[in-house]
Design a protein around this motif. Structure first.
Motif, short mmCIF file in Angstrom:
data_model
loop_
_atom_site.label_atom_id
_atom_site.label_comp_id
_atom_site.label_asym_id
_atom_site.label_seq_id
_atom_site.Cartn_x
_atom_site.Cartn_y
_atom_site.Cartn_z
N GLY A 93 63.80 69.89 38.21
CA GLY A 93 62.60 69.72 37.40
C GLY A 93 61.40 70.33 38.08
O GLY A 93 61.32 70.38 39.32
N SER A 94 60.45 70.78 37.31
CA SER A 94 59.27 71.44 37.86
C SER A 94 58.48 70.55 38.80
O SER A 94 57.84 71.03 39.73
N THR A 95 58.53 69.24 38.60
CA THR A 95 57.77 68.32 39.45
C THR A 95 58.60 67.75 40.59
O THR A 95 58.08 66.99 41.41
N ASP A 96 59.87 68.12 40.67
CA ASP A 96 60.72 67.66 41.77
C ASP A 96 60.29 68.32 43.08
O ASP A 96 59.84 69.47 43.08
N SER A 97 60.44 67.60 44.17
CA SER A 97 60.09 68.17 45.47
C SER A 97 61.14 69.20 45.88
O SER A 97 62.30 69.14 45.47
N VAL A 98 60.71 70.12 46.72
CA VAL A 98 61.61 71.12 47.26
C VAL A 98 62.69 70.44 48.11
O VAL A 98 63.84 70.86 48.13
N SER A 99 62.33 69.36 48.77
CA SER A 99 63.29 68.60 49.56
C SER A 99 64.41 68.05 48.68
O SER A 99 65.60 68.15 49.03
N ASP A 100 64.05 67.49 47.53
CA ASP A 100 65.05 66.99 46.59
C ASP A 100 65.92 68.13 46.06
O ASP A 100 67.14 67.99 45.90
N ALA A 101 65.29 69.27 45.78
CA ALA A 101 66.04 70.42 45.29
C ALA A 101 67.04 70.90 46.34
O ALA A 101 68.18 71.22 46.02
N ALA A 102 66.61 70.93 47.60
CA ALA A 102 67.50 71.36 48.68
C ALA A 102 68.69 70.41 48.81
O ALA A 102 69.83 70.85 49.02
N ALA A 103 68.44 69.12 48.67
CA ALA A 103 69.53 68.14 48.74
C ALA A 103 70.52 68.36 47.60
O ALA A 103 71.74 68.27 47.80
N THR A 104 70.01 68.67 46.42
CA THR A 104 70.88 68.94 45.27
C THR A 104 71.70 70.20 45.51
O THR A 104 72.90 70.23 45.24
N MET A 105 71.06 71.24 46.05
CA MET A 105 71.79 72.48 46.37
C MET A 105 72.93 72.20 47.35
O MET A 105 74.04 72.69 47.18
N ALA A 106 72.63 71.43 48.39
CA ALA A 106 73.64 71.11 49.40
C ALA A 106 74.80 70.32 48.78
O ALA A 106 75.96 70.61 49.05
N LYS A 107 74.46 69.35 47.95
CA LYS A 107 75.48 68.51 47.31
C LYS A 107 76.39 69.34 46.41
O LYS A 107 77.61 69.14 46.39
N LEU A 108 75.79 70.29 45.69
CA LEU A 108 76.55 71.11 44.74
C LEU A 108 77.17 72.35 45.39
O LEU A 108 78.01 73.01 44.77
N GLY A 109 76.72 72.67 46.61
CA GLY A 109 77.23 73.87 47.28
C GLY A 109 76.76 75.15 46.62
O GLY A 109 77.51 76.12 46.51
N VAL A 110 75.50 75.17 46.16
CA VAL A 110 74.95 76.35 45.50
C VAL A 110 73.71 76.82 46.25
O VAL A 110 73.10 76.07 47.01
#
Length: 137
Positions: free
Chosen positions: A16-33
């Motif tokens: 989401g546009s208001t999500d933190s970059v930290s949260d986005a990085a955690a999602t990337m790591a979890k999904l392996g993307v």
């Protein structure tokens, strides 16, 4: 004729546009993307956040990834491809814009993402094998 929808990864996770970059990085790591589409509150595609964006534009500049919002890293117009566009057009778009991943739209709605690895799996012969090998996680 192979089109983008034939080789794309459907059901893409977004940030989401208001999500933190930290949260986005955690999602990337979890999904392996290595990237996530950035969507606004109404679901409109506004950009693509990459792991490189996080390193170069947040961490290397000494910014706090918990305070930087994903929307702050969305730049200009998003390069996309239509779901029914031919793979040759897809490759030309990737080359022209020097991107490894393209959001796929169907009548303006995000329906998937095509990564270089997806193209590699669709291309037969030695070129496809090389692309796939360098695109593996």
């Amino acid at each position: 004729m192979t089109v983008a929808r034939d080789i794309m990864t459907p059901d893409v996770s977004c940030v989401g546009s208001t999500d933190s970059v930290s949260d986005a990085a955690a999602t990337m790591a979890k999904l392996g993307v290595g990237s996530l589409p950035i969507v606004s509150g109404d679901g409109a595609l506004i950009g693509v956040l990459t792991d490189r964006d996080i390193v170069v534009r947040v961490l290397a500049e000494g910014n706090d990834p918990n305070r930087v919002r994903a929307s702050e890293l969305a730049q200009g117009d998003v390069v996309t491809i239509g779901a029914d566009d031919d793979v040759a057009d897809l490759l030309q778009t990737m080359a022209r814009h020097r991107v490894r991943r393209l959001p796929v739209l169907d009548h303006g709605t995000l329906v998937g993402v095509v990564a270089l690895a997806d193209v590699a799996r669709a291309v037969s012969g030695p070129a496809g094998l090389v692309l796939e090998a360098v695109s593996e996680r």
